[in-house]
Design a protein around this motif. Sequence first.
Motif, short mmCIF file in Angstrom:
data_model
loop_
_atom_site.label_atom_id
_atom_site.label_comp_id
_atom_site.label_asym_id
_atom_site.label_seq_id
_atom_site.Cartn_x
_atom_site.Cartn_y
_atom_site.Cartn_z
N ARG A 1 0.84 -1.19 0.00
CA ARG A 1 0.00 0.00 0.00
C ARG A 1 0.88 1.26 0.00
O ARG A 1 2.02 1.23 0.48
CB ARG A 1 -0.91 0.03 1.23
N THR B 1 1.62 4.44 1.70
CA THR B 1 1.36 5.02 3.02
C THR B 1 1.63 6.52 3.07
O THR B 1 1.77 7.08 4.15
CB THR B 1 2.19 4.31 4.11
N LEU C 1 0.98 1.66 8.90
CA LEU C 1 -0.36 1.19 8.58
C LEU C 1 -0.43 -0.29 8.93
O LEU C 1 0.27 -1.13 8.35
CB LEU C 1 -0.65 1.40 7.10
N THR C 2 -1.27 -0.63 9.91
CA THR C 2 -1.46 -2.01 10.35
C THR C 2 -2.85 -2.47 9.92
O THR C 2 -3.84 -1.80 10.21
CB THR C 2 -1.32 -2.12 11.88
N ASN C 3 -2.90 -3.59 9.21
CA ASN C 3 -4.18 -4.09 8.69
C ASN C 3 -4.45 -5.51 9.18
O ASN C 3 -3.59 -6.39 9.07
CB ASN C 3 -4.15 -4.11 7.16
N SER D 1 -7.09 -8.42 8.25
CA SER D 1 -8.08 -8.71 7.21
C SER D 1 -8.49 -10.17 7.24
O SER D 1 -7.71 -11.06 7.63
CB SER D 1 -7.54 -8.35 5.82
N GLU E 1 -11.55 -5.67 6.02
CA GLU E 1 -10.21 -5.22 6.39
C GLU E 1 -10.34 -4.06 7.37
O GLU E 1 -11.05 -3.08 7.09
CB GLU E 1 -9.44 -4.79 5.15
N PRO F 1 -8.08 -1.30 9.34
CA PRO F 1 -6.75 -0.70 9.44
C PRO F 1 -6.59 0.16 10.69
O PRO F 1 -7.56 0.74 11.20
CB PRO F 1 -6.68 0.17 8.18
N VAL G 1 -3.97 3.35 11.80
CA VAL G 1 -3.01 4.28 11.21
C VAL G 1 -2.30 5.05 12.31
O VAL G 1 -2.95 5.59 13.22
CB VAL G 1 -3.70 5.27 10.25
#
Length: 309
Positions: free
Chosen positions: A14, A16, A63-65, A67, A81, A83, A85
């Motif tokens: 992604r 960021t 950024l931690t996701n 999912s 998902e 996220p 931030v």
Amino acid sequence: MSRGDAAASPLLIRNTSPAALLFGVPVMRSSADSLSLSIDHGNIFSGDLGDNAIAAFDGETTLTNLSYRQVFADVWSWGVEVPWVRHDGGFLDSFIDGFHDSFGFGAGGRDLVREDRLFYSVQVDGNTVVDLRDPEQDLGDVRLYLGRSLLNDPQRSLAVRSLVKLPTGRVNSLSGSGAADAGAWLEYGQVDVFGLPRLSMTAMVGGVYLGKGELLPRLQKDFMPVGHLGFGYRVHDRVQLLMQADAQGAPFDIDVSLLGRTGLQGTLGGRLFFKPSLWLDLGVVEDLYSNSSPDVIFHMSLHGRLGAD
């Protein structure tokens, strides 16, 4: 899920950048039942001056996701998902400065400001629209996915997918756009490319329609095209090397590169299989085209197939 299935899926990269991450840009991924946790930590030091705007991004964004993806009725899949931030001054400036010194690269102005500071600023027509100098962390914009497989044999896969991004983040903390987005794309994966049993390829093309967000709504574009092309090579039954390019259109119609240029990122990385249903992805992402993505992003993600051996 077999190793072949996972081999035909790219790294979940992604952008960021504080501006780009606000929007519902899709990324290609496997449609099999899975749970994944990914972390993208980016360092950015960029600035640009336009006719009526100035922007400067100096800091680090994580950024931690989390999912989840599930297949139903054989050919359909859905997913969600969530996220998180975080923007702060980070810790990578000294490492990057040392790397530049070691290889004789220019500092690019990094030596003129203090290390590990957070300074995200955007001014348009003399008005300050972004001024982030203290660490912020917040829930990002949650995404919902729906897709349908069009082709799925041992060597090739073709699917059409869609997403809706919900406005659960906040513009004030640069964790969301303040509006809902909707995207659709076509994705393709293949193993044994060109008859080479260890080579795989992934590709994606599509776009996202942007709801009118709260950050520069007058200058925001309505549509962003997206694309991806990647290759993987299995050097061992448990190890795959990966390289890919990911592109997205500019979110704003403005003559400042951080906000108004197409983003193009290149990634080198690898995939380590602990077993066929559990693997770890690692990657290093570089900005290839403009200041619209971070100078460097370090990617890590852990993937597991639920209910598999």
